[in-house]
Design an enzyme around this catalytic site. Structure first.
Site, PDB file in Angstrom:
ATOM      1  N   PHE A 141       1.067  -1.254  -0.078  1.00  0.00           N
ATOM      2  CA  PHE A 141      -0.024   0.017  -0.159  1.00  0.00           C
ATOM      3  C   PHE A 141       1.058   1.257  -0.058  1.00  0.00           C
ATOM      4  O   PHE A 141       1.772   1.480   1.003  1.00  0.00           O
ATOM      5  CB  PHE A 141      -0.953   0.058   1.167  1.00  0.00           C
ATOM      6  CG  PHE A 141      -1.887   1.309   1.071  1.00  0.00           C
ATOM      7  CD1 PHE A 141      -2.918   1.161   0.333  1.00  0.00           C
ATOM      8  CD2 PHE A 141      -1.608   2.510   1.761  1.00  0.00           C
ATOM      9  CE1 PHE A 141      -3.840   2.160   0.020  1.00  0.00           C
ATOM     10  CE2 PHE A 141      -2.293   3.660   1.523  1.00  0.00           C
ATOM     11  CZ  PHE A 141      -3.449   3.519   0.714  1.00  0.00           C
ATOM     12  N   ASP A 226       9.279   3.086   1.939  1.00  0.00           N
ATOM     13  CA  ASP A 226       8.032   3.539   2.382  1.00  0.00           C
ATOM     14  C   ASP A 226       7.890   3.666   3.980  1.00  0.00           C
ATOM     15  O   ASP A 226       7.355   2.786   4.358  1.00  0.00           O
ATOM     16  CB  ASP A 226       6.880   3.197   1.387  1.00  0.00           C
ATOM     17  CG  ASP A 226       5.699   4.167   1.819  1.00  0.00           C
ATOM     18  OD1 ASP A 226       5.680   4.757   2.680  1.00  0.00           O
ATOM     19  OD2 ASP A 226       4.760   3.743   1.119  1.00  0.00           O
ATOM     20  N   LYS A 255       2.407  11.233   6.976  1.00  0.00           N
ATOM     21  CA  LYS A 255       1.400  10.870   8.295  1.00  0.00           C
ATOM     22  C   LYS A 255       1.681  11.359   9.435  1.00  0.00           C
ATOM     23  O   LYS A 255       1.572  12.654   9.645  1.00  0.00           O
ATOM     24  CB  LYS A 255       1.152   9.332   8.400  1.00  0.00           C
ATOM     25  CG  LYS A 255       0.573   8.698   7.213  1.00  0.00           C
ATOM     26  CD  LYS A 255      -0.332   7.446   7.583  1.00  0.00           C
ATOM     27  CE  LYS A 255      -1.252   7.208   6.583  1.00  0.00           C
ATOM     28  NZ  LYS A 255      -0.727   6.070   5.766  1.00  0.00           N
TER      29      LYS A 255
HETATM   30  C1  LIG Z   1      -0.991   6.208   4.128  1.00  0.00           C
HETATM   31  C2  LIG Z   1       0.084   5.561   3.373  1.00  0.00           C
HETATM   32  C3  LIG Z   1       0.536   6.088   2.072  1.00  0.00           C
HETATM   33  C4  LIG Z   1      -0.336   7.319   1.482  1.00  0.00           C
HETATM   34  O1  LIG Z   1      -0.377   8.360   2.177  1.00  0.00           O
HETATM   35  P1  LIG Z   1      -1.573   9.440   2.026  1.00  0.00           P
HETATM   36  O2  LIG Z   1      -1.094  10.668   2.683  1.00  0.00           O
HETATM   37  O3  LIG Z   1      -2.809   8.831   2.436  1.00  0.00           O
HETATM   38  O4  LIG Z   1      -1.331   9.806   0.543  1.00  0.00           O
HETATM   39  C5  LIG Z   1       1.645   5.657   1.325  1.00  0.00           C
HETATM   40  N1  LIG Z   1       2.403   4.658   2.208  1.00  0.00           N
HETATM   41  C6  LIG Z   1       2.138   4.079   3.132  1.00  0.00           C
HETATM   42  C7  LIG Z   1       2.910   2.965   3.870  1.00  0.00           C
HETATM   43  C8  LIG Z   1       0.792   4.337   3.936  1.00  0.00           C
HETATM   44  O5  LIG Z   1       0.427   3.741   4.844  1.00  0.00           O
END
Ligand SMILES: *Cc1c(COP(=O)(O)O)cnc(C)c1O
Length: 404
Positions: A141, A226, A255
């Site tokens: 994700f 990520d 985040k």
């Molecule tokens: C939430 C998330 C994203 C995307 O972030 P948004 O601010 O919702 O665009 C990308 N990578 C990971 C691992 C996430 O948990």
């Protein structure tokens, strides 16, 4: 007063149904606790998908935001502003990287990392034009943009949004050998979540991240971590990669970087990688704005104390020990690190959604992911007593479902 039920009905009537929220309407929150419009209190065990690592309304973060609101909120990057230098230096020091490229959302930061890796591939590695590929993981994700959903293996996130962006190779999560086999001379990067959050808090086998690091170094490929959800204290370390002492070429952050106040994301990398971006080649109107930077600086200062990482590690032990006691009592498996747990509920007993609703009735807010998994990630400021109480609520809810 408008009731929760009315507000829910009105929200559903006039909003796209791209989410399926629990039926609670939150009005106010402090620390780990939120209050709904009727005045009922709940312990927040989701933390805005780890955006609220420092709790709701952390005084230092709110103070930074308030002070900044009085002075300056937006300039665009057409001009410098007085918060930018400190934000970049602070985040550079925290990540140990030379350069920062600030954006707003996590997905934008992932897109930025993909663009940088491709450009680096053509200009530094010498990949033939338009031939670059990036290795990505099944169950990933990384956000919701068209390029990112192109390589999602979740049918809901992926299907009917084509035509899809080419240039990605999917391999199973957790197997460094699968990555090794997928690499070819046009591979520019490996994009990996050090712990897969949305997939259900999947922790890869020990050594996985170090093997990716070695493989990338040996083959001249960028390792992109990520850490949007796993980073910034959640796992008991600043970054989840720290568990294996691994330093990726590009950190992707978001985040919690916005302190639960504003969207703040960034990538961090050294000059030999991020230095390839020149004026006009990438940007964002809001990326690196003064309010975002002021909040980001406050977040970095909190992380620099190390208190939150230590607290997440300590409370994480309590959380996981208590959760493991529930195995066989409605729980099939518990995964995670620090103050972050994926709890697989016995699918014979209940769906994740049913358990989330039972928890909500017991004043605990948590969210299911993928069928029968519940994700627990309270703000790191949660007290040990409240944390244990929340797990007890889960135990009681499962007991009730078992005896129903
Ligand atoms: C939430 C998330 C994203 C995307 O972030 P948004 O601010 O919702 O665009 C990308 N990578 C990971 C691992 C996430 O948990």
């Amino acid at each position: 007063m408008t009731t929760s039920a009315e507000l829910i009905e009105m929200s559903e009537r006039r909003s796209a149904h791209n989410y399926h929220p629990l039926p609670v309407v939150i009005h106010e929150a402090h620390g780990a606790w939120v209050t709904d419009v009727e005045g009922k209190r709940y312990l927040d065990c989701l933390s805005g998908y780890s955006s609220l690592n420092f709790g709701h309304g952390h005084p230092k973060i709110i103070e930074a935001a308030r002070d900044q609101l009085d002075n300056l909120t937006l300039t665009s990057r057409a001009f410098y502003h007085d918060q930018f230098a400190q934000f970049c230096a602070g985040l550079g020091d925290l990540t140990g990287k030379d350069l920062i490229l600030p954006m707003n959302t996590g997905a934008e930061a992932v897109e930025t990392a993909i663009k940088v890796a491709r450009k680096w591939g053509y200009e530094v590695k010498g990949v033939e034009p338009d031939q670059a590929n990036i290795i990505v993981m099944e169950g990933n994700f990384h956000g919701r943009t068209t390029t990112i959903v192109s390589f999602s293996t979740d049918p809901e996130a992926h299907d009917n949004f084509g035509p899809y962006t080419p240039g990605f190779r999917l391999v199973p999560y957790g197997s460094a050998e699968a990555i090794r086999q997928a690499v070819d001379p046009n591979t520019v990067a490996v994009l990996v979540e050090p712990i897969q959050g949305e997939a259900g808090v999947l922790v890869p086998p020990d050594g996985y991240l170090s093997e990716i690091r070695e493989l990338c170094t040996a083959q001249g490929i960028l390792m992109i971590a990520d850490e949007v959800q796993s980073g910034l204290g959640r796992t008991g370390q600043t970054f989840a990669c720290d568990y294996e002492g691994v330093v990726p070429d590009i950190y992707v952050l978001g985040k919690a970087l916005g302190g639960g106040v504003v969207p703040v994301s960034a990538i961090a990398a050294n000059r030999d990688v991020l230095g390839i971006i020149q004026p006009g080649q990438h940007g964002s109107t809001f990326g690196g704005n003064p309010l975002a930077c002021a909040v980001g600086i406050a977040v970095i200062e909190l992380l620099n104390t190390g208190e939150f990482q230590a607290r997440a590690a300590k409370l994480g032990e309590v959380l996981h020990a208590r959760l493991r006691e529930l195995i066989g009592k409605g729980v099939v498996e518990v995964r995670g690190r620090g103050l972050w747990a994926g709890v697989d509920i016995d699918p014979e007993l209940a769906t994740g959604r049913e358990v989330s609703k039972a928890l909500m009735a017991r004043s605990v807010l948590a969210k299911d992911t993928h069928g029968s998994t519940i994700r627990l990630a309270p703000p790191i400021v949660v007290s040990e007593e409240d944390l244990v109480w929340a797990v007890n609520q889960l135990a009681d809810a499962l007991y009730e479902l078992n005896t129903a």
